[in-house]
Design an enzyme around this catalytic site. Sequence first.
Site, PDB file in Angstrom:
ATOM      1  N   LYS A 158       0.838  -1.196   0.000  1.00  0.00           N
ATOM      2  CA  LYS A 158       0.000   0.000   0.000  1.00  0.00           C
ATOM      3  C   LYS A 158       0.876   1.249   0.000  1.00  0.00           C
ATOM      4  O   LYS A 158       1.862   1.335   0.737  1.00  0.00           O
ATOM      5  CB  LYS A 158      -0.910   0.032   1.234  1.00  0.00           C
ATOM      6  CG  LYS A 158      -1.897  -1.119   1.305  1.00  0.00           C
ATOM      7  CD  LYS A 158      -2.627  -1.162   2.635  1.00  0.00           C
ATOM      8  CE  LYS A 158      -3.530   0.011   2.817  1.00  0.00           C
ATOM      9  NZ  LYS A 158      -4.349  -0.126   4.057  1.00  0.00           N
ATOM     10  N   GLY A 164      -7.905   5.856  -1.986  1.00  0.00           N
ATOM     11  CA  GLY A 164      -8.678   5.542  -3.180  1.00  0.00           C
ATOM     12  C   GLY A 164      -8.190   4.323  -3.926  1.00  0.00           C
ATOM     13  O   GLY A 164      -8.533   4.133  -5.091  1.00  0.00           O
ATOM     14  N   GLY A 165      -7.383   3.486  -3.262  1.00  0.00           N
ATOM     15  CA  GLY A 165      -6.918   2.272  -3.923  1.00  0.00           C
ATOM     16  C   GLY A 165      -5.712   2.463  -4.810  1.00  0.00           C
ATOM     17  O   GLY A 165      -5.190   1.493  -5.373  1.00  0.00           O
ATOM     18  N   HIS A 208     -15.097  -3.726   5.481  1.00  0.00           N
ATOM     19  CA  HIS A 208     -14.653  -2.362   5.759  1.00  0.00           C
ATOM     20  C   HIS A 208     -15.718  -1.721   6.653  1.00  0.00           C
ATOM     21  O   HIS A 208     -16.812  -1.403   6.200  1.00  0.00           O
ATOM     22  CB  HIS A 208     -14.517  -1.598   4.439  1.00  0.00           C
ATOM     23  CG  HIS A 208     -14.048  -0.187   4.596  1.00  0.00           C
ATOM     24  ND1 HIS A 208     -13.153   0.395   3.737  1.00  0.00           N
ATOM     25  CD2 HIS A 208     -14.340   0.770   5.508  1.00  0.00           C
ATOM     26  CE1 HIS A 208     -12.930   1.643   4.100  1.00  0.00           C
ATOM     27  NE2 HIS A 208     -13.644   1.888   5.181  1.00  0.00           N
ATOM     28  N   HIS A 235     -11.704  -0.413  -4.615  1.00  0.00           N
ATOM     29  CA  HIS A 235     -11.488   0.311  -3.364  1.00  0.00           C
ATOM     30  C   HIS A 235     -12.307   1.599  -3.277  1.00  0.00           C
ATOM     31  O   HIS A 235     -12.041   2.437  -2.421  1.00  0.00           O
ATOM     32  CB  HIS A 235      -9.999   0.612  -3.152  1.00  0.00           C
ATOM     33  CG  HIS A 235      -9.133  -0.603  -3.234  1.00  0.00           C
ATOM     34  ND1 HIS A 235      -9.106  -1.568  -2.254  1.00  0.00           N
ATOM     35  CD2 HIS A 235      -8.278  -1.051  -4.206  1.00  0.00           C
ATOM     36  CE1 HIS A 235      -8.263  -2.531  -2.596  1.00  0.00           C
ATOM     37  NE2 HIS A 235      -7.771  -2.248  -3.772  1.00  0.00           N
ATOM     38  N   GLU A 275     -11.288   4.269  10.107  1.00  0.00           N
ATOM     39  CA  GLU A 275     -11.607   3.143   9.234  1.00  0.00           C
ATOM     40  C   GLU A 275     -10.881   1.888   9.712  1.00  0.00           C
ATOM     41  O   GLU A 275      -9.662   1.916   9.954  1.00  0.00           O
ATOM     42  CB  GLU A 275     -11.235   3.455   7.785  1.00  0.00           C
ATOM     43  CG  GLU A 275     -11.962   4.677   7.235  1.00  0.00           C
ATOM     44  CD  GLU A 275     -11.869   4.789   5.728  1.00  0.00           C
ATOM     45  OE1 GLU A 275     -11.183   3.945   5.109  1.00  0.00           O
ATOM     46  OE2 GLU A 275     -12.494   5.703   5.172  1.00  0.00           O
ATOM     47  N   ARG A 297     -12.037  14.468   7.947  1.00  0.00           N
ATOM     48  CA  ARG A 297     -13.025  15.336   7.299  1.00  0.00           C
ATOM     49  C   ARG A 297     -14.396  14.676   7.414  1.00  0.00           C
ATOM     50  O   ARG A 297     -14.522  13.578   7.950  1.00  0.00           O
ATOM     51  CB  ARG A 297     -12.679  15.520   5.811  1.00  0.00           C
ATOM     52  CG  ARG A 297     -12.519  14.185   5.087  1.00  0.00           C
ATOM     53  CD  ARG A 297     -12.373  14.337   3.600  1.00  0.00           C
ATOM     54  NE  ARG A 297     -11.950  13.117   2.942  1.00  0.00           N
ATOM     55  CZ  ARG A 297     -12.707  12.077   2.667  1.00  0.00           C
ATOM     56  NH1 ARG A 297     -13.972  12.068   3.035  1.00  0.00           N
ATOM     57  NH2 ARG A 297     -12.214  11.017   2.035  1.00  0.00           N
TER      58      ARG A 297
END
Length: 668
Positions: A158, A164-165, A208, A235, A275, A297
Site C-alpha cells: 500500500k 482511493g486504492g 470495511h 477500493h 476506518e 473530514r
Amino acid sequence: MFSRILIANRGEIACRVIRTAQRMGIGTVAVYSDADAHALHVAMADEAVNIGPAPVTDSYLRADHIIASALKTGAEAIHPGYGFLSENPGFVDAVVKAGLVFIGPSADSIRAMGLKDAAKRLMEKAGVPVVPGYHGEAQELVVLASKAREIGYPVLIKARAGGGGKGMRKVDNPDDFAEALGSARREAKSAFGDDRVLVEKYISKPRHIEVQVFGDNHGNVVHLYERDCSLQRRHQKVIEEAPAPGITEEMRAAMTSAAVKAAQAINYSGAGTIEFIVDATEGLQPDRFWFMEMNTRLQVEHPVTEMITGLDLVEWQLRVAAGERLPLAQEHIPLNGHAMEVRLYAEDPAKGFLPAIGTLHHLSFPTAVQEGDVRIETGVRAGDTISPYYDPMIAKIVVHGADRSFALAAMGSALNQTEIAGTTTNAPFLSALIDHQSFATGDVDTGLIDRQLAQLTVPATIQAGMKELAILSASGLLKRPVHGDPWTALRGYAHHGGLAYPVTLEEGGQTTRYDVTVREDERYAIFGPDFSVEVRVRHDRPNWHITGRNINLRAKIVTIPHGIAVLAGRTAAAFKIADPFLMAEQAGSAGDRLTAPMPGLVKSVRAAAGDLVRKGQILLVLEAMKMEHSITAPHDGKIAEIVAENAQVKEQSSLVRFEEAPLNTTTN
C-alpha cells in the site's frame, strides 16, 4: 456563531452545507469554476465567486483564490466539504494565517494521520489494534520482501500517502513481489508524488467498517456508531449502511472504544472517521478488527449516520468550529433503525464504468417511500450537464427503515422511482446489487462486487412494450385526444384502408421504418420490417399503460432532444428518432430528386421550373402530421420540375427534380 461562511467545494456536498447553514441563519458564499457558473450550489448560495477555469488545478485547488474570495466577501470561516483541499494541512495553515476559521480539524491532526505508516505507528502507541505488517522507513526491495515473508502471504502493498486504492497491490506469491512493488510505486508516485509503501497482511474475507467520531476544542470526543462500507469496486465505496450488518454489542463496544482512543491521541476536533478492516471469515469477532486509516473530514456517506441518530453533522461541525462544546454527551446519542446510501453516477457499468457525460434532460427523485424515509443529496437539476471535468456523481440516495429489511425494501422502492433520461447511469448496477442474495442477507465483504461483476453489470433488457410506446409517441398519435369532438373518430380514416403514420428510429447505426395505424378503442397497429403487433394504450397519469400480445407495461414517456425516453421502474430506454426530412434531404443530395418523406399537403411553393437555386434554399412547405416542414435544396442546382401548390402527395412522391448536373456557380 459565524454570520457568514464560504464553502470551498462544489456539487452535492456544497449544497448540503448550504442547506444547514441557511437553516441556522448563517450566510453562505459559494465558489465556482467557469464550468460551474450555472450549477445548483451557485444558485443556492447567498453570494458566489468565480475562482478560475474548469480544471480543478486552476480553480477548486487554488487555495489562494479561495481564501481571497472569503476575505473579499466577508466570510469568517471556510468549510472544505470533502475531497479537493479538505485534508490539505497547508491549506488549513493558510486559512488560519489569513485570520479565518477552518471548519475542520487542525493542521497538526491532519498531518498526524496523513501518512499511513506514521499513523499506524501512532495508533499502536495509543493501544489501537493495527493490521500485522511493516510500517517502517526502509524501502529497499530486499527488506520489504523479507518482511512480506515474515508476515505471511498473501500480503498487500500500500502507498503510504493518499488513498482511493491507488498504489495498492495484492501479492499472492513471493515470486511476484518485486513486479507488484514496482507497479505500486509507480502509481503512488504519479498519484501522490510519494513512492514509499508499507506492507500488510492481506485479509481473505475483509469487511470495511468505519466509526464516525467527533471532537471539540474542549477535550471531548464521542462516537456516533459505525458504518459498513464493504461493498466496494476498486477500493471505491458503492453502498454504505449503518449499523453494520451482524455486529454484536461486544464488537461495537470494542470498535467504538478504539476509534475514540484514536481521535484522542491526536487531540482531534471536528468530524472524522476511523476506518477499520475486519476479518469476517468467522463472523464479526471483537479481536479481529484493525485500524486502517483516519479520514480527517466529513465523509461522503455521513447521511447514513445522520439518519440513524437524527443529528445534523454539519451543524455539529459549525458549532465546534465556532468554539462550542459538543451538543450531546455519548450516553445521549441515539441509535434508531437502519439506513443505507447508494451513489448514483453517470457512468456505464457495462463498459468498465466509463463516465458518461451528457445532459440530464429528465431528472426526478422520489419524495417518499412506503417502507421508510428517503433523502436525496444532489448537486444537479434537470437540464444540467454532467461535465467531463469533475466526479460524475448525480446523487446520493439515502433511505431509513425500522430495521435492515425495511431499509432494503425502501432502497428498492427509491430506485424504482428514480427517473433519469439523457445519460447512462449505474442505476441498473445498483439495483442488481441490492437484489443480490448475499447483500440481502448481510453476507458482504470487499471482494463481493469483483467476484460477481459479470452478473452485476449485465445491461438492462428493454422491456416488452417500451419500443412500441416510443414508436407511438414519435408518431404524435398519443398527443391527440381520443374523445371530445366528432372528428376524433376519423383520425385514422383514409379512403382505401387505415391511414399509416410513419416513424423512423435509429437503432445501432441503422434506420428502421415503422408504420402505425389507428384502430378503435385506444388501439393501434404497429408494422415493422419483420413484425406487426396490435396494442392498446391508456393514459394512467403520469404513466402510460400499454397491453398487447406478450405486452403489459406501465411506463412514463419523456421527450428528449432527437428522441423519446421510456422509463419503467428501474429500466430506462432511449430511442433516437431519425428526422425523415433530413434523411430525404441527404438522400436527395446524392441524386436528382427530392421526395416526400411522408404523406402531406403542399402548402406553398417558393420556386419554379428553370430556377437556379442554392443549397439550403427553401423550395416548398409541406404540411404533414399537423406541422409545417420546410423542404430545402440539398445542393446548388437548376430545377427541372417542381410539385404544384395545394397538391396532396403520398410518401415518396416526387416533389422536386433537378437537372442532372449541379449548377456551376463560378463566373468570369
